[in-house]
Design a protein around this motif. Sequence first.
Motif, PDB file in Angstrom:
ATOM      1  N   UNK A  13       4.536  -5.179 -13.986  1.00 38.24           N
ATOM      2  CA  UNK A  13       4.709  -5.125 -12.683  1.00 38.24           C
ATOM      3  C   UNK A  13       4.713  -3.729 -12.466  1.00 38.24           C
ATOM      4  N   UNK A  14       4.250  -3.170 -11.154  1.00 41.85           N
ATOM      5  CA  UNK A  14       4.277  -1.918 -10.785  1.00 41.85           C
ATOM      6  C   UNK A  14       5.209  -1.702  -9.417  1.00 41.85           C
ATOM      7  N   UNK A  15       5.928  -0.772  -9.389  1.00 46.34           N
ATOM      8  CA  UNK A  15       6.904  -1.045  -8.071  1.00 46.34           C
ATOM      9  C   UNK A  15       6.615   0.110  -7.270  1.00 46.34           C
ATOM     10  N   UNK A  16       6.407  -0.158  -5.961  1.00 47.94           N
ATOM     11  CA  UNK A  16       5.950   0.760  -5.008  1.00 47.94           C
ATOM     12  C   UNK A  16       7.006   0.555  -3.834  1.00 47.94           C
ATOM     13  N   UNK A  17       6.756   1.632  -2.634  1.00 51.98           N
ATOM     14  CA  UNK A  17       7.418   1.654  -1.483  1.00 51.98           C
ATOM     15  C   UNK A  17       6.971   0.564  -0.530  1.00 51.98           C
ATOM     16  N   UNK A  18       8.112  -0.211  -0.033  1.00 51.86           N
ATOM     17  CA  UNK A  18       7.779  -1.377   0.897  1.00 51.86           C
ATOM     18  C   UNK A  18       6.840  -0.875   1.877  1.00 51.86           C
ATOM     19  N   UNK A  19       5.980  -1.854   2.144  1.00 52.77           N
ATOM     20  CA  UNK A  19       5.039  -1.327   3.343  1.00 52.77           C
ATOM     21  C   UNK A  19       3.947  -0.359   2.993  1.00 52.77           C
ATOM     22  N   UNK A  20       3.772   0.108   1.827  1.00 51.91           N
ATOM     23  CA  UNK A  20       2.609   0.966   1.624  1.00 51.91           C
ATOM     24  C   UNK A  20       1.185   0.667   1.536  1.00 51.91           C
ATOM     25  N   UNK A  21       1.218  -0.603   1.595  1.00 50.81           N
ATOM     26  CA  UNK A  21      -0.247  -1.354   1.634  1.00 50.81           C
ATOM     27  C   UNK A  21      -0.874  -1.426   0.207  1.00 50.81           C
ATOM     28  N   UNK A  22      -0.257  -1.644  -0.912  1.00 51.65           N
ATOM     29  CA  UNK A  22      -0.648  -1.608  -2.333  1.00 51.65           C
ATOM     30  C   UNK A  22      -1.334  -3.261  -2.164  1.00 51.65           C
ATOM     31  N   UNK A  23      -0.883  -4.110  -1.504  1.00 51.72           N
ATOM     32  CA  UNK A  23      -1.309  -5.679  -1.782  1.00 51.72           C
ATOM     33  C   UNK A  23      -0.457  -6.237  -2.769  1.00 51.72           C
ATOM     34  N   UNK A  24      -1.030  -7.577  -3.327  1.00 55.13           N
ATOM     35  CA  UNK A  24      -0.342  -7.885  -4.341  1.00 55.13           C
ATOM     36  C   UNK A  24      -0.672  -7.564  -5.856  1.00 55.13           C
ATOM     37  N   UNK A  25      -1.623  -6.895  -5.900  1.00 54.97           N
ATOM     38  CA  UNK A  25      -2.052  -6.284  -7.272  1.00 54.97           C
ATOM     39  C   UNK A  25      -2.610  -4.851  -7.208  1.00 54.97           C
ATOM     40  N   UNK A  26      -2.630  -4.111  -8.224  1.00 59.10           N
ATOM     41  CA  UNK A  26      -2.929  -2.930  -8.307  1.00 59.10           C
ATOM     42  C   UNK A  26      -3.602  -2.278  -9.766  1.00 59.10           C
ATOM     43  N   UNK A  27      -4.760  -2.311  -9.833  1.00 62.11           N
ATOM     44  CA  UNK A  27      -5.377  -2.258 -11.115  1.00 62.11           C
ATOM     45  C   UNK A  27      -5.094  -3.268 -12.059  1.00 62.11           C
ATOM     46  N   UNK A  28      -5.121  -4.615 -10.970  1.00 58.01           N
ATOM     47  CA  UNK A  28      -4.662  -6.034 -12.336  1.00 58.01           C
ATOM     48  C   UNK A  28      -3.596  -6.214 -12.526  1.00 58.01           C
ATOM     49  N   UNK A  29      -2.522  -5.499 -12.018  1.00 57.29           N
ATOM     50  CA  UNK A  29      -0.899  -5.498 -12.340  1.00 57.29           C
ATOM     51  C   UNK A  29      -0.487  -5.888 -11.102  1.00 57.29           C
ATOM     52  N   UNK A  30       0.588  -6.893 -11.173  1.00 57.87           N
ATOM     53  CA  UNK A  30       1.364  -7.158 -10.072  1.00 57.87           C
ATOM     54  C   UNK A  30       2.159  -6.163  -9.479  1.00 57.87           C
ATOM     55  N   UNK A  31       2.227  -6.189  -8.158  1.00 58.91           N
ATOM     56  CA  UNK A  31       2.866  -5.120  -7.362  1.00 58.91           C
ATOM     57  C   UNK A  31       4.219  -5.610  -6.854  1.00 58.91           C
ATOM     58  N   UNK A  32       5.387  -4.953  -6.763  1.00 65.48           N
ATOM     59  CA  UNK A  32       6.568  -5.294  -6.427  1.00 65.48           C
ATOM     60  C   UNK A  32       6.929  -4.182  -5.256  1.00 65.48           C
ATOM     61  N   UNK A  33       6.831  -4.628  -3.940  1.00 64.46           N
ATOM     62  CA  UNK A  33       7.156  -3.583  -2.929  1.00 64.46           C
ATOM     63  C   UNK A  33       8.858  -3.496  -2.907  1.00 64.46           C
ATOM     64  N   UNK A  75       5.987   1.248 -13.963  1.00 63.73           N
ATOM     65  CA  UNK A  75       5.656   2.247 -13.499  1.00 63.73           C
ATOM     66  C   UNK A  75       6.027   2.088 -11.946  1.00 63.73           C
ATOM     67  N   UNK A  76       6.509   3.362 -11.302  1.00 69.09           N
ATOM     68  CA  UNK A  76       6.972   3.400 -10.019  1.00 69.09           C
ATOM     69  C   UNK A  76       6.013   4.442  -9.331  1.00 69.09           C
ATOM     70  N   UNK A  77       5.520   3.986  -8.257  1.00 64.66           N
ATOM     71  CA  UNK A  77       4.504   4.825  -7.357  1.00 64.66           C
ATOM     72  C   UNK A  77       5.408   5.153  -6.091  1.00 64.66           C
ATOM     73  N   UNK A  78       5.472   6.322  -5.741  1.00 63.85           N
ATOM     74  CA  UNK A  78       6.472   6.612  -4.650  1.00 63.85           C
ATOM     75  C   UNK A  78       5.619   7.069  -3.384  1.00 63.85           C
ATOM     76  N   UNK A  79       4.290   7.025  -3.694  1.00 62.48           N
ATOM     77  CA  UNK A  79       3.356   7.473  -2.373  1.00 62.48           C
ATOM     78  C   UNK A  79       3.521   6.410  -1.337  1.00 62.48           C
ATOM     79  N   UNK A  80       3.031   6.909  -0.099  1.00 56.73           N
ATOM     80  CA  UNK A  80       3.193   6.153   1.039  1.00 56.73           C
ATOM     81  C   UNK A  80       1.703   5.372   1.360  1.00 56.73           C
ATOM     82  N   UNK A  81       0.864   5.526   0.445  1.00 54.24           N
ATOM     83  CA  UNK A  81      -0.420   4.639   0.241  1.00 54.24           C
ATOM     84  C   UNK A  81      -1.005   4.661  -0.845  1.00 54.24           C
ATOM     85  N   UNK A  82      -1.890   3.547  -1.284  1.00 52.05           N
ATOM     86  CA  UNK A  82      -2.197   3.445  -2.833  1.00 52.05           C
ATOM     87  C   UNK A  82      -3.251   4.666  -3.158  1.00 52.05           C
ATOM     88  N   UNK A  83      -2.972   5.372  -4.395  1.00 52.41           N
ATOM     89  CA  UNK A  83      -3.998   6.325  -4.890  1.00 52.41           C
ATOM     90  C   UNK A  83      -5.318   5.875  -5.087  1.00 52.41           C
TER      91      UNK A  83
END
Length: 75
Positions: free
Chosen positions: A53-73, A30-38
């Motif tokens: 893993x959930x892939x997000x924009x670097x610096x978007x403020x998702x933290x290390x997990x989102x909904x219990x899944x590891x976040x990769x910025x 899952x790739x989330x392109x938003x600038x901040x977590x929904x």
Amino acid sequence: CSGLTEVTLPKTIEVLGDKVFKDCVGINTINILSASPPSIGTNVFGGTTSLTEIHVRAGAGFGSTFGGITVVDDL
């Protein structure tokens, strides 16, 4: 959604509703392109056994997990 393996959510995503990806066992990316977590509902990723893993924009403020899944910025 058994054939669904990858999802890219747009920059405009604001909410992931309850159970939106529940039991989508084929999703592995899952790739989330938003600038901040929904906002995230309940049991959004329940049963997504291939999703690690959930892939997000670097610096978007998702933290290390989102909904219990590891976040990769890395987007």
